[in-house]
Design a protein around this motif. Structure first.
Motif, mmCIF file in Angstrom:
data_model
loop_
_atom_site.group_PDB
_atom_site.id
_atom_site.type_symbol
_atom_site.label_atom_id
_atom_site.label_comp_id
_atom_site.label_asym_id
_atom_site.label_seq_id
_atom_site.Cartn_x
_atom_site.Cartn_y
_atom_site.Cartn_z
ATOM 1 N N MET A 136 25.388 39.215 43.899
ATOM 2 C CA MET A 136 26.356 39.815 42.985
ATOM 3 C C MET A 136 26.639 38.845 41.849
ATOM 4 O O MET A 136 26.766 37.643 42.051
ATOM 5 N N ALA A 137 26.725 39.398 40.620
ATOM 6 C CA ALA A 137 27.041 38.570 39.472
ATOM 7 C C ALA A 137 28.421 37.953 39.639
ATOM 8 O O ALA A 137 29.285 38.493 40.345
ATOM 9 N N ARG A 138 28.638 36.823 38.981
ATOM 10 C CA ARG A 138 29.949 36.168 39.049
ATOM 11 C C ARG A 138 30.994 37.112 38.471
ATOM 12 O O ARG A 138 30.849 37.645 37.361
ATOM 13 N N LEU A 139 32.069 37.299 39.211
ATOM 14 C CA LEU A 139 33.127 38.193 38.772
ATOM 15 C C LEU A 139 34.206 37.410 38.038
ATOM 16 O O LEU A 139 34.384 36.205 38.279
ATOM 17 N N PRO A 140 34.935 38.050 37.143
ATOM 18 C CA PRO A 140 36.007 37.343 36.433
ATOM 19 C C PRO A 140 37.126 36.946 37.385
ATOM 20 O O PRO A 140 37.330 37.565 38.433
ATOM 21 N N ASP A 141 37.871 35.911 37.010
ATOM 22 C CA ASP A 141 39.008 35.474 37.812
ATOM 23 C C ASP A 141 40.236 36.337 37.562
ATOM 24 O O ASP A 141 41.122 36.435 38.424
ATOM 25 N N ARG A 142 40.285 36.947 36.390
ATOM 26 C CA ARG A 142 41.475 37.703 36.001
ATOM 27 C C ARG A 142 41.072 38.833 35.065
ATOM 28 O O ARG A 142 40.151 38.671 34.253
ATOM 29 N N VAL A 143 41.750 39.961 35.168
ATOM 30 C CA VAL A 143 41.550 41.061 34.226
ATOM 31 C C VAL A 143 42.921 41.513 33.719
ATOM 32 O O VAL A 143 43.958 41.216 34.315
ATOM 33 N N SER A 144 42.912 42.237 32.608
ATOM 34 C CA SER A 144 44.141 42.825 32.084
ATOM 35 C C SER A 144 44.024 44.341 32.153
ATOM 36 O O SER A 144 42.936 44.900 31.995
ATOM 37 N N CYS B 105 43.166 55.429 39.386
ATOM 38 C CA CYS B 105 44.542 55.176 39.800
ATOM 39 C C CYS B 105 44.848 53.677 39.684
ATOM 40 O O CYS B 105 44.117 52.840 40.226
ATOM 41 N N THR B 106 45.941 53.341 39.007
ATOM 42 C CA THR B 106 46.268 51.937 38.768
ATOM 43 C C THR B 106 46.416 51.151 40.057
ATOM 44 O O THR B 106 45.795 50.095 40.247
ATOM 45 N N GLU B 107 47.235 51.660 40.969
ATOM 46 C CA GLU B 107 47.505 50.863 42.173
ATOM 47 C C GLU B 107 46.277 50.776 43.081
ATOM 48 O O GLU B 107 46.071 49.755 43.761
ATOM 49 N N ASP B 108 45.423 51.802 43.091
ATOM 50 C CA ASP B 108 44.180 51.720 43.864
ATOM 51 C C ASP B 108 43.258 50.651 43.282
ATOM 52 O O ASP B 108 42.638 49.872 44.012
ATOM 53 N N MET B 109 43.162 50.621 41.948
ATOM 54 C CA MET B 109 42.322 49.622 41.307
ATOM 55 C C MET B 109 42.875 48.218 41.525
ATOM 56 O O MET B 109 42.119 47.280 41.829
ATOM 57 N N VAL B 110 44.183 48.063 41.400
ATOM 58 C CA VAL B 110 44.794 46.746 41.609
ATOM 59 C C VAL B 110 44.590 46.281 43.057
ATOM 60 O O VAL B 110 44.294 45.106 43.300
ATOM 61 N N HIS B 111 44.730 47.187 44.002
ATOM 62 C CA HIS B 111 44.477 46.839 45.399
ATOM 63 C C HIS B 111 43.056 46.307 45.565
ATOM 64 O O HIS B 111 42.821 45.278 46.211
ATOM 65 N N MET B 112 42.074 47.012 45.003
ATOM 66 C CA MET B 112 40.683 46.572 45.090
ATOM 67 C C MET B 112 40.497 45.209 44.435
ATOM 68 O O MET B 112 39.867 44.299 45.004
ATOM 69 N N LEU B 113 41.050 45.035 43.234
ATOM 70 C CA LEU B 113 40.879 43.781 42.503
ATOM 71 C C LEU B 113 41.496 42.618 43.270
ATOM 72 O O LEU B 113 40.889 41.544 43.401
ATOM 73 N N HIS B 114 42.700 42.801 43.780
ATOM 74 C CA HIS B 114 43.351 41.725 44.518
ATOM 75 C C HIS B 114 42.568 41.365 45.780
ATOM 76 O O HIS B 114 42.468 40.184 46.145
ATOM 77 N N GLU B 115 41.998 42.359 46.453
ATOM 78 C CA GLU B 115 41.184 42.091 47.645
ATOM 79 C C GLU B 115 39.905 41.340 47.285
ATOM 80 O O GLU B 115 39.306 40.682 48.138
ATOM 81 N N MET B 116 39.498 41.435 46.019
ATOM 82 C CA MET B 116 38.315 40.706 45.554
ATOM 83 C C MET B 116 38.672 39.337 44.985
ATOM 84 O O MET B 116 37.801 38.618 44.501
ATOM 85 N N GLY B 117 39.959 38.986 45.029
ATOM 86 C CA GLY B 117 40.387 37.693 44.511
ATOM 87 C C GLY B 117 40.533 37.659 43.006
ATOM 88 O O GLY B 117 40.534 36.568 42.416
ATOM 89 N N ILE B 118 40.683 38.813 42.377
ATOM 90 C CA ILE B 118 40.820 38.901 40.922
ATOM 91 C C ILE B 118 42.285 39.152 40.581
ATOM 92 O O ILE B 118 42.890 40.108 41.059
ATOM 93 N N GLU B 119 42.856 38.295 39.755
ATOM 94 C CA GLU B 119 44.267 38.398 39.397
ATOM 95 C C GLU B 119 44.474 39.484 38.335
ATOM 96 O O GLU B 119 43.629 39.702 37.463
ATOM 97 N N THR B 120 45.637 40.126 38.421
ATOM 98 C CA THR B 120 45.999 41.151 37.431
ATOM 99 C C THR B 120 47.377 40.916 36.825
ATOM 100 O O THR B 120 47.705 41.539 35.809
ATOM 101 N N GLY B 121 48.201 40.063 37.464
ATOM 102 C CA GLY B 121 49.568 39.876 37.018
ATOM 103 C C GLY B 121 50.492 41.006 37.439
ATOM 104 O O GLY B 121 51.654 41.043 37.023
#
Length: 309
Positions: free
Chosen positions: A1-9, A252-268
Motif C-alpha cells: 500500500m502506498a504511504r498514506l497521509p498523516d492528516r487530512v482536512s 457520511c462524515t462520521e463513518d469516514m472519520v471512524h475509518m480514518l482514525h482506525e487507519m491512524g490518520i488525524e482529522t482534528g
C-alpha cells in the motif's frame, strides 16, 4: 500500500448538500443547532448554505438569515455555494468567508442544474472571481459530475483536467472534484488523482464522493493512496442533487472519520461529537439516515455480558 497521509482536512457539506434535497424544510433555528453541534465536534470548515433561487431550492431560502444568526467562531471557515454573480453578491453581503462557485463537467448536467454549459459557467466564473477579489474574499470551485454524468455517462479525465486548468488560469487553486451521483469507480478515482498530480500539481484538490452505489469510502481510500488530503462529506450521510436522478447521499462524515482514525490518520474531529450531531440531524429531518457508525458505535465499543446482542 502506498504511504498514506498523516492528516487530512474535511469540509462538512451536510447543511447545504444534505438539506437541499430534504422534503422537510428545516427552520433557521434548527439549522443553527446542527451547525453548532458540528462546530463543537471540531469542524473548522462548513459549507453552510447556498445562495441560489429560493424558487428552485426552497430548503435554502434562509441563506442570508443563517449567516447573520450564526455566532462566528475563531478559526471556523463558513462557505457559501454560489452559481452566478448575483449569488456571489448576496453571499458577500451576508459576510461569507469563502465563495464556492459551482459548475458542471458535462453539458447535459450543466444545462439541467445551472441552465448553462461548462464553458458558459467559466465565463460567469470570471465575473464572480473579479467580484470576490474586489471584496477580498477567496473563491473555491466545486466541479460537479467529475467522475460521470447521469445523462451522458463517463466524463473523460482529459475533459476534467481541461476545465480544472481553465479554472486555475483564473487564479483559483482549490477545486473540489465531485462524484455527484455516485458513479466513481476505484479506477476512475486513481486516474483523476494521478492526472492532477502529473499535469496540474499546483491545484489543491478536494474529492467529494456520494455513496449511491456503496463505493463512497472505497473512493476515499483510493484517493488517500494517491495523496489526496482534502475531502468533503455530510453528517449522517445526508444529501443528494435535486437536479440529478437517483442521487443518494454523500459519504457520511462520521463513518469516514471512524475509518480514518482506525487507519491512524488525524482529522482534528471528535467522533463522539460527530455521532451526536448525526443523531441530531436524523431527528431534525425526521427519517433514518444512512450513517452506520452513528447506529453501531465505534469498532471498539464493547458490550457488557448482560447487554442484548
Amino acid at each position: 500500500m502506498a504511504r498514506l497521509p498523516d492528516r487530512v482536512s474535511i469540509t462538512e457539506v451536510g447543511l447545504r448538500d444534505g438539506l437541499q434535497i430534504e422534503k422537510r424544510i428545516l427552520p433557521t433555528d434548527e439549522k443553527l443547532a446542527l451547525a453548532r453541534a458540528l462546530i463543537d465536534a471540531g469542524h473548522t470548515s462548513l459549507e453552510l448554505t447556498s445562495f441560489v433561487s429560493p424558487a428552485r431550492v426552497p430548503q435554502l431560502a434562509d441563506a442570508a438569515e443563517l449567516f447573520s444568526a450564526l455566532r462566528r467562531n475563531e478559526g471556523v471557515e463558513l462557505k457559501a455555494l454560489v452559481p452566478n454573480v448575483r449569488g456571489a453578491e448576496r453571499a458577500i453581503a451576508a459576510q461569507a468567508d469563502v465563495l464556492v462557485f459551482v459548475l458542471s463537467a458535462s453539458d447535459a448536467h450543466g444545462r439541467r442544474n445551472l441552465n448553462r454549459t461548462p464553458h458558459e459557467s467559466l465565463n460567469e466564473l470570471h465575473e464572480v472571481a473579479a467580484t470576490a477579489a474586489a471584496a477580498r474574499i477567496r473563491v473555491d470551485v466545486s466541479l460537479s459530475v467529475a467522475f460521470g454524468c447521469p445523462f451522458e455517462g463517463d466524463v473523460a479525465v482529459d475533459t476534467v483536467i481541461d476545465l480544472a486548468s481553465r479554472i486555475q488560469g483564473l487564479g483559483i487553486q482549490r477545486i473540489s472534484f465531485c462524484d455527484t451521483t455516485g458513479m466513481a469507480t476505484p479506477r476512475q478515482v486513481r486516474a483523476l488523482a494521478e492526472a492532477l498530480g502529473d499535469r496540474l500539481p499546483e491545484v489543491d484538490p478536494a474529492f467529494h464522493f456520494h455513496n449511491t452505489r456503496g463505493l463512497g469510502l472505497v473512493g476515499v481510500l483510493v484517493a488517500l493512496q494517491e495523496g489526496i488530503v482534502r475531502f468533503e462529506s455530510s453528517v449522517g450521510g445526508l444529501g443528494g442533487c435535486p437536479f440529478a436522478p437517483n442521487a443518494a447521499g454523500n459519504v457520511c462524515t462520521e463513518d469516514m472519520v471512524h475509518m480514518l482514525h482506525e487507519m491512524g490518520i488525524e482529522t482534528g474531529l471528535d467522533l463522539a461529537g460527530l455521532m451526536k450531531a448525526a443523531q441530531l440531524a436524523e431527528r431534525l429531518v425526521g427519517h433514518t439516515l444512512d450513517g452506520q457508525v452513528m447506529k453501531a458505535g465505534p469498532r471498539l465499543h464493547l458490550h457488557g455480558r448482560g447487554e442484548q446482542q
